[in-house]
Design a protein around this motif. Structure first.
Motif, mmCIF file in Angstrom:
data_model
loop_
_atom_site.group_PDB
_atom_site.id
_atom_site.type_symbol
_atom_site.label_atom_id
_atom_site.label_comp_id
_atom_site.label_asym_id
_atom_site.label_seq_id
_atom_site.Cartn_x
_atom_site.Cartn_y
_atom_site.Cartn_z
ATOM 1 N N LEU A 1 0.823 -1.200 0.000
ATOM 2 C CA LEU A 1 0.000 0.000 0.000
ATOM 3 C C LEU A 1 0.860 1.253 0.000
ATOM 4 O O LEU A 1 1.881 1.326 0.660
ATOM 5 C CB LEU A 1 -0.899 0.039 1.243
ATOM 6 N N GLY A 2 0.412 2.254 -0.716
ATOM 7 C CA GLY A 2 1.018 3.572 -0.669
ATOM 8 C C GLY A 2 0.083 4.527 0.043
ATOM 9 O O GLY A 2 -1.048 4.168 0.389
ATOM 10 N N GLY A 3 0.528 5.751 0.261
ATOM 11 C CA GLY A 3 -0.288 6.732 0.971
ATOM 12 C C GLY A 3 -1.596 7.046 0.278
ATOM 13 O O GLY A 3 -2.571 7.435 0.905
ATOM 14 N N ALA A 4 -1.639 6.873 -1.087
ATOM 15 C CA ALA A 4 -2.847 7.219 -1.828
ATOM 16 C C ALA A 4 -3.821 6.049 -1.925
ATOM 17 O O ALA A 4 -4.908 6.183 -2.463
ATOM 18 C CB ALA A 4 -2.471 7.703 -3.228
ATOM 19 N N THR A 5 -3.459 4.872 -1.442
ATOM 20 C CA THR A 5 -4.310 3.696 -1.598
ATOM 21 C C THR A 5 -4.624 3.039 -0.261
ATOM 22 O O THR A 5 -4.830 1.837 -0.193
ATOM 23 C CB THR A 5 -3.631 2.664 -2.526
ATOM 24 N N LEU A 6 -4.661 3.815 0.798
ATOM 25 C CA LEU A 6 -4.952 3.266 2.112
ATOM 26 C C LEU A 6 -6.417 2.827 2.191
ATOM 27 O O LEU A 6 -7.307 3.548 1.749
ATOM 28 C CB LEU A 6 -4.672 4.306 3.196
ATOM 29 N N PRO A 7 -6.682 1.651 2.777
ATOM 30 C CA PRO A 7 -8.063 1.192 2.933
ATOM 31 C C PRO A 7 -8.759 1.966 4.042
ATOM 32 O O PRO A 7 -8.115 2.621 4.852
ATOM 33 C CB PRO A 7 -7.884 -0.281 3.314
ATOM 34 N N MET B 1 -0.256 -8.977 10.660
ATOM 35 C CA MET B 1 0.424 -9.241 11.928
ATOM 36 C C MET B 1 1.915 -8.960 11.820
ATOM 37 O O MET B 1 2.538 -8.459 12.754
ATOM 38 C CB MET B 1 0.191 -10.695 12.350
ATOM 39 N N GLY B 2 2.489 -9.275 10.654
ATOM 40 C CA GLY B 2 3.900 -8.956 10.436
ATOM 41 C C GLY B 2 4.137 -7.459 10.462
ATOM 42 O O GLY B 2 5.117 -6.981 11.050
ATOM 43 N N MET C 1 -7.973 -2.280 9.911
ATOM 44 C CA MET C 1 -7.814 -2.974 11.196
ATOM 45 C C MET C 1 -8.028 -4.476 11.041
ATOM 46 O O MET C 1 -7.341 -5.277 11.664
ATOM 47 C CB MET C 1 -8.800 -2.409 12.226
ATOM 48 N N GLN C 2 -8.977 -4.867 10.179
ATOM 49 C CA GLN C 2 -9.215 -6.290 9.941
ATOM 50 C C GLN C 2 -7.985 -6.930 9.298
ATOM 51 O O GLN C 2 -7.566 -8.025 9.672
ATOM 52 C CB GLN C 2 -10.440 -6.466 9.046
#
Length: 228
Positions: free
Chosen positions: A107-113, A129-130, A119-120
């Motif tokens: 993920l990059g800053g522009a594609t954050l869920p 977890m890693g 959190m899931q």
């Protein structure tokens, strides 16, 4: 000094809400944990007014909110370089956080869920977890370094004519000579600030000034200003 203290904390609570609103506009609310961790790195600098309030209260004097805020400006020359060091640590943390996001989740800053999805992923996938483990360890190492140089440096710079390097060296020495109590103190600071953020920033109204005042008293207990 409840008015000065709580007003000081309320300012940072309000700023946190403004940042949250801005992140929501760009659909980047998942960055809140990253920025919250970064705030704990630079927080000692912003607490200068609280150190000044505690200093004056110790001498039996009163102080207004304006005087507390102005305390940092009066020592700006000495606090300036120290502030650069803390903000450098802040940007290092942010860059490391983005790097870890890309390495573990792609993920990059522009594609954050969105936060619920993030959190899931973080708690219920191997990659998440890693990321959580590696991010926590990385942040802890950086936080311990910053804590070591800033545990008592800001109040020392506020009240004594010393350079930033001397103040940071004094802080490191104080930590090393009192490693057990200082590690406990670091954990208490982290715990209080986490509670402040976990209560939708409302807890910052109390937690931030509490930590600021306590830092002054820790400084006074560790450093004898009258010694040359």
């Amino acid at each position: 000094m409840p008015f000065v203290s709580l007003a000081y904390g309320a300012v940072f609570s309000l700023l946190a809400w403004i940042i949250l609103f801005g992140l929501s506009l760009f659909e980047a609310v998942s960055l809140i944990p990253v920025l919250a961790g970064g705030f704990m790195l630079v927080g000692p600098l912003f607490a200068a007014g609280l150190y000044e309030a505690s200093r004056r209260l110790e001498k039996g004097e009163r102080i207004t909110l304006r005087q507390a805020v102005g305390a940092g400006w009066r020592a700006a020359a000495r606090l300036g370089f120290f502030g650069v060091v803390l903000f450098f640590a802040f940007f290092v943390w942010v860059e490391l956080a983005f790097l870890l996001l890309m390495l573990f989740l792609g993920l990059g800053g522009a594609t954050l869920p969105p936060p619920s999805e993030f959190m899931q992923t973080l708690l219920f996938t191997n990659a998440g977890m890693g990321l959580l483990l590696t991010g926590t360890l990385t942040g802890a190492v950086l936080a311990l370094i910053v804590f070591s140089i800033s545990a008592i440096a800001p109040p020392l710079l506020l009240v004594k004519e010393v350079d930033a390097v001397t103040a940071m060296a004094t802080s490191v020495r104080a930590v090393l000579l009192n490693i057990g109590p200082m590690l406990l103190w670091a954990a208490l600071i982290a715990g209080l600030m986490v509670l402040g953020f976990a209560t939708l920033f409302l807890g910052l109204v109390v937690a931030f000034p509490l930590v600021g005042h306590a830092t002054w008293h820790a400084f006074r207990a560790l450093v004898e200003l009258d010694k040359p």
